[in-house]
Motif scaffolding. Structure first.
Motif, short mmCIF file in Angstrom:
data_model
loop_
_atom_site.label_atom_id
_atom_site.label_comp_id
_atom_site.label_asym_id
_atom_site.label_seq_id
_atom_site.Cartn_x
_atom_site.Cartn_y
_atom_site.Cartn_z
N VAL A 117 0.85 -1.19 0.00
CA VAL A 117 0.00 0.00 0.00
C VAL A 117 0.88 1.23 0.00
O VAL A 117 1.82 1.34 0.80
CB VAL A 117 -0.95 0.03 1.22
N SER A 118 0.56 2.16 -0.90
CA SER A 118 1.31 3.42 -1.01
C SER A 118 0.33 4.59 -0.94
O SER A 118 -0.56 4.72 -1.78
CB SER A 118 2.08 3.47 -2.33
N LEU A 119 0.50 5.44 0.08
CA LEU A 119 -0.33 6.63 0.22
C LEU A 119 0.35 7.80 -0.48
O LEU A 119 1.27 8.41 0.07
CB LEU A 119 -0.57 6.97 1.70
N GLU A 120 -0.11 8.14 -1.67
CA GLU A 120 0.47 9.26 -2.41
C GLU A 120 -0.32 10.55 -2.19
O GLU A 120 0.09 11.61 -2.67
CB GLU A 120 0.52 8.91 -3.89
N ALA A 121 -1.44 10.45 -1.48
CA ALA A 121 -2.25 11.63 -1.15
C ALA A 121 -2.72 11.50 0.29
O ALA A 121 -3.92 11.33 0.57
CB ALA A 121 -3.44 11.76 -2.10
N PRO A 122 -1.80 11.56 1.26
CA PRO A 122 -2.18 11.33 2.66
C PRO A 122 -3.16 12.36 3.21
O PRO A 122 -3.89 12.06 4.15
CB PRO A 122 -0.83 11.39 3.40
N GLU A 123 -3.18 13.56 2.63
CA GLU A 123 -4.14 14.56 3.11
C GLU A 123 -5.57 14.17 2.74
O GLU A 123 -6.54 14.53 3.42
CB GLU A 123 -3.82 15.94 2.54
N ALA A 124 -5.74 13.40 1.67
CA ALA A 124 -7.06 12.96 1.24
C ALA A 124 -7.40 11.57 1.78
O ALA A 124 -8.58 11.22 1.89
CB ALA A 124 -7.16 12.94 -0.29
N CYS A 125 -6.40 10.79 2.10
CA CYS A 125 -6.59 9.46 2.67
C CYS A 125 -5.61 9.27 3.82
O CYS A 125 -4.51 8.73 3.63
CB CYS A 125 -6.40 8.39 1.60
N PRO A 126 -5.98 9.71 5.02
CA PRO A 126 -5.05 9.58 6.16
C PRO A 126 -4.78 8.12 6.56
O PRO A 126 -3.74 7.84 7.15
CB PRO A 126 -5.77 10.32 7.28
N ARG A 127 -5.72 7.22 6.24
CA ARG A 127 -5.51 5.82 6.65
C ARG A 127 -6.07 4.87 5.60
O ARG A 127 -7.19 5.05 5.10
CB ARG A 127 -6.19 5.54 7.99
N TYR A 128 -5.27 3.86 5.28
CA TYR A 128 -5.70 2.82 4.33
C TYR A 128 -5.21 1.49 4.84
O TYR A 128 -4.00 1.27 5.00
CB TYR A 128 -5.16 3.08 2.93
#
Length: 794
Positions: free
Chosen positions: A206-217
């Motif tokens: 899992v790679s969060l490239e937009a953490p401001e839009a998806c704080p948790r995955y």
């Protein structure tokens, strides 16, 4: 949101029967839209199996079936699209009664005997029917009374959820509040999972490239599942809560969402290229096809779940067709995430989508409930579909969201509510709601749980105290002896007067949205766009309107297209304006605007064929000005070009009150109105400043009126308004009326000349006027007209 009484009872021991729980929910802040009581009608209903099925000739949907009911083979005509050989069904025998009250009888249909009916969920009173007859588990014994398997009684409440309570979009959230109301214990279910030694992190990244839009995955993996129908009681529960059962894996995600409020999504792992999940924004002009088969053009602000090559889901909105669960799916990647509400709403609105998932994320889910919801889902997937659950989860949560801490003064709660509370009562109520209370000193430190994003201030906590304790405990009392006498706003009075006057002239009142977007192909020329909205909901609402005329014109065009050619519309509302680029100020103005097109007198046994023109428009404004007692008003009109495009101004005391004009047919025809359109727009705030406040009423005259007709030749460019002003100034105070009755143009009068004839009315309030007095008034008028306008008496 549909709430099941039985489902709620799995979390808390409900202290009231179903018929009383609705009132409790209302006190807790849930508006009950309707209540559905499910009490299946199962007398003379047995389990059967379709042994033969053939389409009846001459029909496109009826089939003749042979159904084994244990002790007999029954011939039954069925019109359901899903009837087929081998299907286990609920057979309503002769004498059975449907949930709607219809008694089943033996009958003959299309020449075939029918000895009963194959029932749907709705006919049995189990749930709203979704498609055809009910399909029962193959393990159920043929010939057994259906009551043994299908006696699922329940009460379901259709409730309206306010936007500030996302936790109410779940059975757990509502059960928590019921428990707090009645001081009862409650608990979430425990879901156990048997995990293998193989770690999930070896299977998926899992790679969060937009953490401001998806704080948790968080991602979990189950391998080797078998796709099958969900357990029957689960399918019924989903149907009653408004969800169509699909298959066990997909149903798990919906089941857990209804239970916890946390949306989830299941991917077929075969179609995740590179075994990688990337949470990123869409690329300009990137196209993506969702589960409903619709292709969407994305923008750089749309949040996307992607693998190493392409998108696989619209984050928080809907999954993709390219990675959906299929009949041959064996490996599943489960998504359980927290998406920022603003980003989900922006994506859903820009694409014109609204789903169960997006509605929950837009309000705000609980980021710290993600592991529990994922564990519940993976446990049920394993229970209903078998398979191997890989060890652990891949949880990308770089900046954990911590609960908000609020300063709270217990004494302030008693002051605002008007009821004395002791500290212990307040602390217990807040604790039962999930708050963490640190009461060692004042102010208290209260941590609001992350499932309650609406709790931000002290007053929010105070409201929770009285909500749970009951609004009815607040005493009724008169807090003072001052009697307040209401007075209507003068602006409101004026608006109602304007509306009444325009309605009296045959206008219909319109109401439009205050936000719009200019469209050259829909709107007349020269319309101000208004004030640009910083974050518009849609492209059609980019501006706060700078004029009411565009929506009125669009409404008129819509009526014109439908055959209504005689149109008079008006609206009283507010318009919005901004200064120059270096002036950040914005202001709003109360206005009245209207337009008219078509025939002058459209109603009657011999309606007029004359079309509305400038004089009709001027008449509307003069009646409006006269009825409102507008002081010293004046109407100017001028032609803008040779096409018939007219414009003008209504003035009072030298100040402009508004504009009016006529858009000719040549301008309106390309905009779907094949006629001239007259219009006006008035500033009600300026108009109000010029209304005479000291009106006096006079009795009817006791003495006769003296009439005189006067005709003069003047230059063609001299308006009647100018002539009228001169006549009134020179005639004296006894001139009580002035009307034009003829305008004559002829070469005999001379080039650039016209003849204007007027009727004059003179009246003395205390005596009769003699002829010599009236003649002197007329002579004064003639002299003034000669001096000011070079008029020649005819």
């Amino acid at each position: 949101m549909l709430l099941s009484y039985n489902w709620l009872s799995e979390f808390v021991e409900l202290p009231v029967p179903p018929q009383e729980l609705g009132e409790v929910l209302t006190w807790l802040g849930l508006e009950i839209e309707s209540t559905e009581v499910y009490k299946p009608s199962l007398e003379n209903v047995v389990i059967g199996e379709v042994a033969a099925c053939a389409r009846i000739e001459g029909t496109d949907h009826l089939s003749i079936t042979t159904v084994n009911v244990g002790d007999a083979q029954l011939s039954i005509v069925c019109g359901a699209p899903n009837v087929r050989v081998g299907l286990k069904v609920a057979v309503m025998l002769a004498g059975a009664k449907t949930a709607g009250g219809m008694v089943i009888k033996k009958a003959k249909l299309r020449g075939h005997e029918s000895n009963g009916m194959l029932a749907s969920e709705e006919e049995l009173g189990l749930a709203p029917s979704h498609a055809g007859i009910i399909e029962l588990p193959l393990s159920w014994e043929v010939g057994t009374p259906a009551a043994r398997y299908l006696d699922f009684q329940d009460t379901v409440y259709d409730v309206e959820i306010t936007p500030n309570r996302p936790d109410f979009l779940s059975h757990i959230g509502v059960a928590r509040d019921i428990a707090a109301k009645f001081k009862l214990p409650w608990q979430r279910k425990h879901y156990s999972v048997v995990e293998s030694a193989r770690p999930a992190s070896d299977f998926i990244k899992v790679s969060l490239e937009a953490p401001e839009a998806c704080p948790r995955y968080l991602a979990r993996v189950i391998s080797g599942v078998k796709i099958a129908p969900s357990p029957f009681e689960v399918a019924i529960r989903l149907l009653r809560c408004g969800i169509r059962p699909i298959c066990n894996i997909v149903d798990v995600t919906n089941y857990v969402m209804l239970e916890t409020g946390q949306p989830l999504h299941a991917f077929d792992a075969r179609f995740l290229t590179g075994r990688k999940i990337r949470v990123r924004y869409g690329s300009p002009d990137e196209r993506f096809t969702t589960l409903d088969g619709k292709e969407h053009k994305l923008t750089a602000s749309d949040l996307l779940i992607a693998d190493s090559r392409h998108g696989v889901a619209l984050a928080g909105v809907m999954g993709g067709q390219n990675s959906e669960i299929r009949d041959d799916t064996t490996d599943v990647v489960l998504e359980c995430a927290y998406f920022d509400p603003v980003h989900v709403r922006r994506t859903a609105k820009s694409l014109g989508m609204s789903t169960d998932s997006s509605r929950r994320f837009e309000r705000g889910c609980d980021p710290n409930q993600v592991p529990y919801a994922a564990n519940a889902a993976i446990s049920l997937m394993q229970k209903w579909g078998g398979g191997e659950v890989l060890n652990g989860a891949v949880d990308a949560y770089p900046k954990p969201i911590i609960p908000v801490t609020i300063d709270f003064r217990p004494k302030r709660a008693s002051e605002l509510i008007g009821v004395e509370y002791d500290d212990r009562e307040i602390s217990e109520i807040l604790t039962r709601l999930g708050c963490e209370v640190l009461a060692s000193s004042v102010p208290w430190q209260v941590k609001a749980p992350t499932h309650r994003p609406d709790l931000e201030r002290e007053v929010d906590l105070i409201e929770e105290v009285v909500r749970v304790d009951g609004y009815d405990i607040i005493p009724s009392s008169v807090t003072g002896k001052v009697v307040l006498v209401g007075q209507d706003d003068p602006g409101h009075i004026l608006r109602r007067q304007v509306e009444d006057i325009l309605v009296g002239q045959g206008f219909l009142q319109a109401m439009s949205l205050s936000m719009w977007n200019p469209e050259p192909r829909l709107d007349p020329p020269g319309m101000p766009p208004g004030v640009l909205v910083g974050n518009p909901v849609t492209d059609e609402m980019k501006f706060l309107q700078g004029s009411v005329l565009p929506p009125l014109f669009r409404a008129a065009a819509a009526n014109f297209e439908r055959g209504d050619r005689d149109i008079r519309l008006f609206e009283t509302t507010r318009t919005f304006h901004s200064g120059e680029p270096d002036d950040p100020r914005t202001w709003e103005t109360r206005v009245a605007a209207g337009l008219m097109t078509g025939r002058r007198y459209p109603v009657g046994w011999q309606p007029s064929r004359d079309s509305i023109d400038y004089f009709d428009l001027k008449s509307v404004l003069e009646i409006l000005a006269t009825r409102l007692s507008l002081d010293n008003y004046h109407i100017n009109c001028y032609a803008l070009d040779t096409s018939g495009l007219l414009a003008g101004e209504l003035l009072a005391g030298g100040q402009k009150i508004g504009n009016f004009g006529i858009w000719p047919k040549s301008v309106c025809a390309p905009l779907d109105i094949d006629a001239d359109v007259a219009w006006f727009e008035l500033d009600l705030e300026i108009l109000q400043n010029h209304i005479r406040p000291d009106l006096q009423f006079r009795p009817l005259p006791k003495f006769p009126i003296a009439w005189r007709d006067l005709a003069v030749v003047v230059n063609s460019d001299i308006s009647f308004a100018d002539l009228s002003a001169t006549i009134r100034q020179s005639a004296g105070s006894l001139l009580s009326g002035l009307w034009p009755f003829d305008v004559f143009v002829s070469d005999k009068l001379g080039p650039g000349k016209k003849s204007v004839a007027v009727r004059l009315e003179f009246l003395h309030p205390e005596r009769s006027l003699d002829a010599s007095e009236v003649d002197s008034f007329i002579q004064n008028i003639i002299t003034s007209l000669q001096q000011k306008h070079s008029a020649v008496l005819r």
